[in-house]
Design an enzyme around this catalytic site. Structure first.
Site, PDB file in Angstrom:
ATOM      1  N   GLY A 117       0.985  -1.349   0.417  1.00 41.26           N
ATOM      2  CA  GLY A 117      -0.040   0.006  -0.066  1.00 41.26           C
ATOM      3  C   GLY A 117       0.619   1.199   0.211  1.00 41.26           C
ATOM      4  N   GLY A 118       2.229   0.893  -0.501  1.00 38.13           N
ATOM      5  CA  GLY A 118       3.019   2.700  -0.282  1.00 38.13           C
ATOM      6  C   GLY A 118       2.454   3.392  -1.194  1.00 38.13           C
ATOM      7  CB  CYS A 234      11.734  -1.756  -6.910  1.00 38.90           C
ATOM      8  SG  CYS A 234      11.515  -3.089  -6.151  1.00 38.90           S
TER       9      CYS A 234
HETATM   10  N1  SAM Z   1       2.355  -0.550  -4.845  1.00 38.74           N
HETATM   11  C1  SAM Z   1       3.427  -1.816  -3.315  1.00 38.74           C
HETATM   12  C2  SAM Z   1       3.742  -1.052  -2.847  1.00 38.74           C
HETATM   13  O1  SAM Z   1       3.858   0.411  -3.611  1.00 38.74           O
HETATM   14  O2  SAM Z   1       3.994  -1.278  -1.410  1.00 38.74           O
HETATM   15  C3  SAM Z   1       4.189  -2.573  -4.228  1.00 38.74           C
HETATM   16  C4  SAM Z   1       3.850  -3.048  -5.556  1.00 38.74           C
HETATM   17  S1  SAM Z   1       5.202  -4.362  -5.204  1.00 38.74           S
HETATM   18  C5  SAM Z   1       6.110  -4.427  -5.959  1.00 38.74           C
HETATM   19  C6  SAM Z   1       4.532  -5.920  -6.792  1.00 38.74           C
HETATM   20  C7  SAM Z   1       2.806  -6.770  -6.621  1.00 38.74           C
HETATM   21  O3  SAM Z   1       2.725  -7.440  -7.448  1.00 38.74           O
HETATM   22  C8  SAM Z   1       2.981  -7.461  -5.198  1.00 38.74           C
HETATM   23  O4  SAM Z   1       2.315  -7.111  -4.327  1.00 38.74           O
HETATM   24  C9  SAM Z   1       2.137  -9.131  -5.604  1.00 38.74           C
HETATM   25  O5  SAM Z   1       1.568  -9.612  -4.801  1.00 38.74           O
HETATM   26  C10 SAM Z   1       1.361  -8.224  -6.938  1.00 38.74           C
HETATM   27  N2  SAM Z   1       1.564  -9.495  -7.873  1.00 38.74           N
HETATM   28  C11 SAM Z   1       2.258 -10.396  -7.937  1.00 38.74           C
HETATM   29  N3  SAM Z   1       2.146 -11.209  -9.319  1.00 38.74           N
HETATM   30  C12 SAM Z   1       0.664 -10.339  -9.982  1.00 38.74           C
HETATM   31  C13 SAM Z   1       0.588 -10.464 -10.984  1.00 38.74           C
HETATM   32  N4  SAM Z   1       1.080 -11.575 -11.589  1.00 38.74           N
HETATM   33  N5  SAM Z   1      -0.242  -9.828 -11.289  1.00 38.74           N
HETATM   34  C14 SAM Z   1      -0.624  -8.834 -10.829  1.00 38.74           C
HETATM   35  N6  SAM Z   1       0.213  -8.352  -9.420  1.00 38.74           N
HETATM   36  C15 SAM Z   1       1.180  -9.015  -9.320  1.00 38.74           C
END
Ligand code: SAM
Length: 460
Positions: A117-118, A234
């Site tokens: 949730g950032g 990232c």
């Molecule tokens: N936006 C978040 C933040 O700022 O706190 C961080 C997101 S993290 C980089 C990527 C997210 O994409 C993870 O929570 C992960 O579970 C999710 N994810 C994984 N596989 C995915 C998929 N196939 N489609 C969409 N989201 C996915």
């Protein structure tokens, strides 16, 4: 000293040339600590902190405190977020169409990969109070932390959903802004999270790249004509960043340039008609991060709903409305509803039409502000209501010392100095922490048990 995977090291040497030794040295420095304050719970004294240049609510801390033991952190007065990723704020601010619209006009925004949730809390902070933010996370076990952070942030206009991106296709063309903060190989987080380094491999980069392309294919369809798609990761490699960004040109998008002062140290990467912006830890005070912004030029359908009522919620009986509406600063901005499990919720009236459409299109979701539950003649207010920016500041409450605030978060019962009766807001430095119910000087603690701090508190 971190031992970088050999192939990654080679790739970074090729990417950075003479700068590589500085990059490698930076990975052996402690990561900077940064927070972003909640502009609608602006109760934190930030005068001693260095500002993050690309985000007006972001600050560097001189050292890492134990955030768990700060009642203001527990209450959503700020979010602990890595500084480079706050570049999203500048990207949004500068994207010309948004500059005019942000904070002034309601937008429909989707954060497709949202947990924990950032970026959702950052987006929410930048939008007008009548904008809709859909915050989606596909992995079910990651939804509770997203929900908790959204509740802490306290904006009643965020809908949290748990879907694969392809479930959004009935909402083609619906969103003004879609953020894909994609799951990636995490190269930019190596010094913060050595596990990311152990898991790194060439094969995993290829897997991530293909997954990102799939997500972008679906995300691209959700943006309205003239709307914005933001892609971020990232990581550093071109397979996951530039290659996928360039793919968006074939999906009806054009690239958007940002103007970033040289002293920020962000590197502009232009290739194949696309501009992306890369943070490296030896150049910025932050981790590795890539961001690229796109404008949709292609036609997009206009999604509407023919539904006239919500799937399962029913209007709250009029005789009950007075009892719940007194909890809100501006009750006229909300309509009140009751769920099948008897929970009462408030929906921002400005979003009702959009929520009706989302209610038809998405199954696994939670929206509106959870108000509480009638138990006989008593109304038991919900924790999310206490933390909401919509809750009336005039409600009775008690300012707690730091020690008592931490006892509150340990879910201990407290003893008050003066006698009181009924529902009270536990507050710390005027920020609401949650509910207590007083009977004389004794109070019962209504912190939900899942929110309890589990770590030992040394000051006790
Ligand atoms: N936006 C978040 C933040 O700022 O706190 C961080 C997101 S993290 C980089 C990527 C997210 O994409 C993870 O929570 C992960 O579970 C999710 N994810 C994984 N596989 C995915 C998929 N196939 N489609 C969409 N989201 C996915």
């Amino acid at each position: 000293m971190h031992q970088l995977p050999a192939l990654f090291r080679q790739q970074m040497m090729a990417q950075l040339g003479d700068e590589f030794p500085d990059f490698e040295a930076a990975l052996n420095q402690p990561p900077p600590v940064s927070i972003r304050v909640n502009p609608r719970k602006n109760h934190l004294d930030t005068s001693q902190f260095a500002p993050i240049p690309w985000c007006d609510t972001g600050f560097y801390l001189p050292e890492r405190p134990v955030f768990t033991l700060d009642p203001l952190f527990q209450a959503g007065a700020y979010y602990v977020q890595e500084a480079s990723s706050m570049l999203l704020a500048e990207a949004l601010r500068q994207t010309s169409r948004l500059t005019r619209q942000l904070r002034q006009h309601p937008l429909r925004v989707l954060d497709l990969c949202a947990a924990p949730g950032g970026k959702t809390t950052l987006l929410a902070s930048m939008l007008s109070t009548d904008s809709l933010l859909v915050s989606n996370e596909v992995i079910r076990t990651r939804v509770p932390i997203l929900r908790e952070n959204v509740d802490k942030w306290g904006y009643p206009t965020i809908l949290v959903s748990n879907h694969d991106p392809d479930a959004f296709l009935p909402l083609a063309g619906f969103f003004d802004v879609v953020l894909v903060d994609a799951p990636c190989s995490g190269e930019g987080l190596f010094r913060k999270d050595p596990k990311a380094m152990q898991e790194w491999s060439d094969e995993n980069v290829a897997l991530c790249s293909a997954r990102q392309k799939r997500i972008l294919t679906q995300a691209a369809q959700l943006v309205t004509k003239g709307g914005t798609l933001i892609y971020s990761t990232c990581t550093y490699n071109d397979d996951e960043n530039g290659q996928n960004a360039r793919f968006l040109l074939s999906q009806g998008f054009t690239t958007c340039s940002l103007t970033l002062p040289d002293e920020w140290g962000v590197v502009t990467q232009s290739a194949g008609g696309v501009v992306g912006y890369q943070c490296y830890p030896h150049r910025v005070r932050g981790e590795g991060f890539f961001i690229s912004v796109f404008r949709k030029t292609a036609f997009a359908p206009h999604t509407k709903t023919t539904a006239r009522q919500f799937r399962s919620i029913k209007p709250l009986p009029a005789r009950r409305v007075g009892e719940v509406s007194r909890y809100l600063t501006q009750p006229d901005d909300f309509s009140f509803w009751i769920k099948p499990n008897d929970d009462v919720m408030a929906l921002p009236k400005a979003l009702e039409k959009d929520l009706l459409l989302l209610d038809t299109a998405l199954y696994n979701k939670g929206f509106g502000l959870e108000m509480g539950l009638f138990k006989g003649n008593d109304f038991v207010p919900a924790h999310a209501l206490a933390l909401s920016t919509a809750v009336a500041p005039t409600l009775p409450g008690v300012n707690l010392s730091r020690e008592d605030a931490l006892r509150y978060f340990k879910k201990e019962n407290l003893v008050l100095d003066a006698s009181a009766t009924g529902w009270l807001l536990a507050r710390y430095q005027t920020t609401n922490l949650g509910w207590m119910k007083a009977i004389g000087t004794r109070v019962n603690n209504y912190l939900p048990k899942d929110w309890r701090i589990r770590m030992d508190i040394p000051e006790y």
